[in-house]
Scaffold this motif. Structure first.
Motif: not given
Lengths: 210, 355
Positions: B55-56, B58-59, B294-300
């Motif tokens: 995951p890291w 990929i981020l 991070y914001a787009l893939f994980n928070c959105l």
């Protein structure tokens, strides 16, 4: 002066749209963080696609509860065999036949050559067809039987030496009242496996005269 | 004769942005030709999927690379004037369309996914072509229009191969389930033959073009142009489809981040008012990409879940929308038109070098 005003308008409008978009995005992002903190007790975890989300669903909810999510995932992520397998295994555990069909169809997209998958799908469709027939939903039953025939035919073509697949083909033909062809399939199954009880039973009754 | 041979040998390495080793390994994709065999030899392929650091990884590579096109769009000099729709309106349109798709995810989601999956290999091929041409321009190797056209067709051969191998990834699957496509007529033998021919062509034709340029232009294409086309081919020709996608995702991301950071940093450093160094601008740009990624893939996706949408559509459609947004933005921010900031970066070292 008028010209200047006319030219300025589209820019103003696009700037307004830009602001609206950013405000919406900010609301969604901050709301998302808040939602994660409230529901999971931490900010959104760094994850890999849907795989981590699925793991989280499995950990926190019952099988039947996550079926709708898995169905949506399987219909969107139709090309990912893992997603289809997740749906299929959960559907078997929850005894949800519609989801089993969805999962099998999804897996077939991934492995169109798999005769066992075609055979299994034909068997499940046949079962649904019989259930519809018992409820006197003749059209729905026929639709499922014909669909089952497509898959059992592909299965037999892919693996003509499987007694089990010949039996499935025979059962589908029998459901469609194509008794001659049903008997031929059961006889072929017996040739391949002389001890096959389903084939012996079917040829004894109801295909005694075929 | 002596001048001709000097020109050819000078052009072989090409004019690199950072250092030949860095350019060839990271931007040219040479690193993948070392790392992938190492992974296959030293560990089982499933290691890639169970790896706890994945995951890291990929981020840091993939998510950051998607964010990088947006960060570049808003930091590139003159982009707001040159691309008013893309910079001001398109993000809101994307968000609006994404939200509408959420309501009918079970029906529309599949097609959104198909668009992005079909587009991905084309996007990778187009990037390989763009980089190959960029290195040619930068190294003073002027390709004719025909040579460019030939290069473009060679670059997109792996895309055609993917389309043929994965029927479920494109327009045929919009109408007929794949298993039924195959069940009617078994024409897969022919398709397999065509894909094998495409694979061979994807590997052989770059060499043909290289030789043709060498003979007709009396100078060599930089080898990195050849490498970048061939590595994209290797990812999709040598490996099975799924592995190809995994490896391409990783190395395309790294390749993209490297080249976009080079352009960004050079723009920033060239500003008359600039007082910061290369490292500062690199860290700032990458930091922005990481945060946005991070914001787009994980928070959105959680944002949509907050609104009541299911976890599946929230995650999968957001990923698809980010991909499509990235492909479209990318189609505009890499133009090498006269007077464009990109052109200045590409030509900066090439001018007056005679290389």
């Amino acid at each position: 002066m008028t010209q200047v005003t006319r030219r300025a308008r589209p820019i103003d409008r696009s700037a307004q749209l830009f602001v609206v978009g950013n405000v919406l995005l900010a609301v969604l992002l901050s709301g998302g963080i808040a939602h994660s903190v409230i529901s999971d007790g931490r900010p959104p975890k760094i994850r890999v696609g849907f795989a981590d989300t699925h793991r989280h669903l499995i950990d926190t909810r019952k099988h039947a509860e996550i079926i709708p999510d898995l169905q949506t995932a399987a219909s969107i992520n139709f090309d990912d065999g893992v997603t289809q397998l997740q749906l299929l295994s959960t559907a078997y555990k929850a005894h949800d036949t519609d989801s089993i069909v969805l999962g099998l169809r999804g897996l077939l997209n991934h492995a169109p050559d798999d005769s066992e998958l075609h055979g299994e799908l034909a068997t499940v469709l046949l079962g649904i067809g019989h259930a519809e027939d018992a409820l006197r939903h003749a059209e729905d039953a026929l639709r499922h039987f014909e669909d089952a025939l497509v898959h059992s035919s592909v299965a037999v073509r892919l693996n003509p030496d499987s007694s089990r697949l010949q039996i499935t083909q025979g059962a589908v033909m029998l459901a469609l009242e194509r008794n001659q062809e049903a008997a031929a399939s059961y006889r072929k199954a017996l040739e391949l496996n002389p001890d096959s009880e389903p084939a012996q039973r079917a040829l004894k009754y109801p295909l005694k005269n075929y | 004769m002596a001048i001709s041979s000097t020109l050819r040998s000078m052009g072989l390495i090409g004019r690199c942005f950072v250092h030949p080793i860095f350019d060839y390994l990271v931007i040219g994709g040479g690193l993948s030709l070392i790392v992938i065999p190492a992974v296959y030899l030293l560990a089982d392929p499933p290691v890639m999927r169970d790896f706890t650091m994945l995951p890291w990884f990929i981020l840091c590579s993939n998510s950051a690379h998607f964010a990088a096109s947006t960060v570049r769009l808003y930091t590139k000099p003159g982009s707001r004037d040159a691309l008013p729709f893309l910079t001001m309106v398109f993000p809101t349109v994307t968000l609006g369309v994404l939200t509408l798709c959420m309501f009918e995810a079970d029906v529309i989601g599949r097609y959104v996914q198909l668009i992005y999956l079909s587009w991905s290999p084309y996007h990778y091929a187009a990037q390989a072509y763009g980089l190959a041409v960029m290195y040619c321009v930068r190294s003073g190797c002027e390709l004719t229009q025909n040579q460019k056209r030939f290069l473009w067709w060679i670059a997109i051969l792996p895309f055609f191969k993917v389309l043929l191998v994965a029927t479920s990834k494109h327009v045929v699957a919009w109408h007929i389930p794949e298993q039924l496509v195959w069940s009617q007529v078994d024409w897969r033998g022919g398709v397999n033959l065509v894909t094998e021919v495409l694979g061979v062509l994807a590997m052989a034709l770059p060499l043909v073009l290289f030789a043709q340029v060498w003979l007709t232009n009396r100078r060599s294409m930089p080898l990195i142009s050849l490498l970048v086309i061939m590595t994209n081919g290797v990812w999709f020709v040598v490996f099975p489809l799924i592995d190809g996608f995994v490896w391409t995702t990783i190395f395309h991301g790294i390749q993209y981040l490297a080249i976009v950071m080079i352009f960004h940093v050079r723009d920033r450093v060239a500003r008359p008012e600039n007082k910061r160094g290369v490292v500062f601008h690199t860290i700032c740009f990458y930091g922005m990409c990481l945060v946005l990624g991070y914001a787009l893939f994980n928070c959105l996706p959680y944002g949509y879940q907050m609104l009541g949408f299911g976890a599946a559509e929230s995650v999968l459609l957001v990923i698809a929308a980010i991909n499509i947004h990235h492909f479209i933005v990318d189609g505009y921010i890499w133009k090498l038109g006269r007077g464009d900031a990109n052109r200045r970066v590409v030509e900066t070292v090439a001018i007056g070098t005679g290389a």
